[in-house]
Design a protein around this motif. Structure first.
Motif, mmCIF file in Angstrom:
data_model
loop_
_atom_site.group_PDB
_atom_site.id
_atom_site.type_symbol
_atom_site.label_atom_id
_atom_site.label_comp_id
_atom_site.label_asym_id
_atom_site.label_seq_id
_atom_site.Cartn_x
_atom_site.Cartn_y
_atom_site.Cartn_z
ATOM 1 N N MET A 1 0.868 -1.144 0.108
ATOM 2 C CA MET A 1 -0.077 -0.035 0.162
ATOM 3 C C MET A 1 0.918 1.202 0.043
ATOM 4 S SD MET A 1 -3.232 0.886 2.589
ATOM 5 C CE MET A 1 -4.220 -0.450 1.630
ATOM 6 N N GLU A 2 0.443 2.377 -0.611
ATOM 7 C CA GLU A 2 1.288 3.416 -0.553
ATOM 8 C C GLU A 2 1.542 4.064 0.780
ATOM 9 O OE1 GLU A 2 -0.752 6.455 -3.400
ATOM 10 O OE2 GLU A 2 -1.515 4.865 -4.476
ATOM 11 N N LYS A 3 2.576 4.917 0.928
ATOM 12 C CA LYS A 3 2.786 5.474 2.122
ATOM 13 C C LYS A 3 1.924 6.532 2.475
ATOM 14 C CE LYS A 3 7.784 5.140 2.245
ATOM 15 N NZ LYS A 3 8.850 5.730 2.449
ATOM 16 N N ASP A 4 0.988 7.258 1.645
ATOM 17 C CA ASP A 4 0.006 8.017 2.077
ATOM 18 C C ASP A 4 -1.260 7.421 2.274
ATOM 19 O OD1 ASP A 4 -0.245 7.680 -0.575
ATOM 20 O OD2 ASP A 4 -0.788 9.715 -1.039
ATOM 21 N N GLU A 23 0.706 3.031 13.196
ATOM 22 C CA GLU A 23 1.028 3.410 11.690
ATOM 23 C C GLU A 23 0.220 4.714 11.395
ATOM 24 O OE1 GLU A 23 1.669 -0.891 11.768
ATOM 25 O OE2 GLU A 23 0.244 0.346 12.542
ATOM 26 N N ALA A 24 -0.928 4.625 11.896
ATOM 27 C CA ALA A 24 -1.997 5.905 11.546
ATOM 28 C C ALA A 24 -1.535 7.107 12.523
ATOM 29 C CB ALA A 24 -3.541 5.521 11.802
#
Length: 68
Positions: A1-4, A23-24
Motif C-alpha cells: 500500500m502507498e505511504k500516504d 501506523e495511523a
C-alpha cells in the motif's frame, strides 16, 4: 500500500475506547494528549480527524486566526 494510505482494524473496548494503530498515529503525527474530532453519519460511517485540521480549515474559511 502507498505511504500516504493506511487501512487498519481497531477493537472497541468495554468502555467504548479504541486504540488508533501506530501506523495511523505516525502518519498524522497524533501524540498522547492530542484532541481528535469524531464525525458521524449513519449512512457514510465514522471519520476521525485531528482537531488542528479542522482549526486550520476554519481559519481558512474565516480568513483569520480563529480567535487566537
Amino acid at each position: 500500500m502507498e505511504k500516504d494510505k493506511y487501512i487498519g482494524i481497531c477493537k472497541v473496548g468495554e468502555k467504548g475506547q479504541i486504540v488508533i494503530p501506530k501506523e495511523a498515529r505516525d502518519m498524522f503525527n497524533i501524540k498522547p494528549g492530542d484532541s481528535i474530532i469524531v464525525l458521524c453519519d449513519k449512512q457514510k460511517g465514522i471519520a476521525i480527524v485531528k482537531s488542528d485540521v479542522i482549526e486550520s480549515m476554519s481559519d481558512e474559511i474565516l480568513g483569520g486566526d480563529n480567535g487566537k
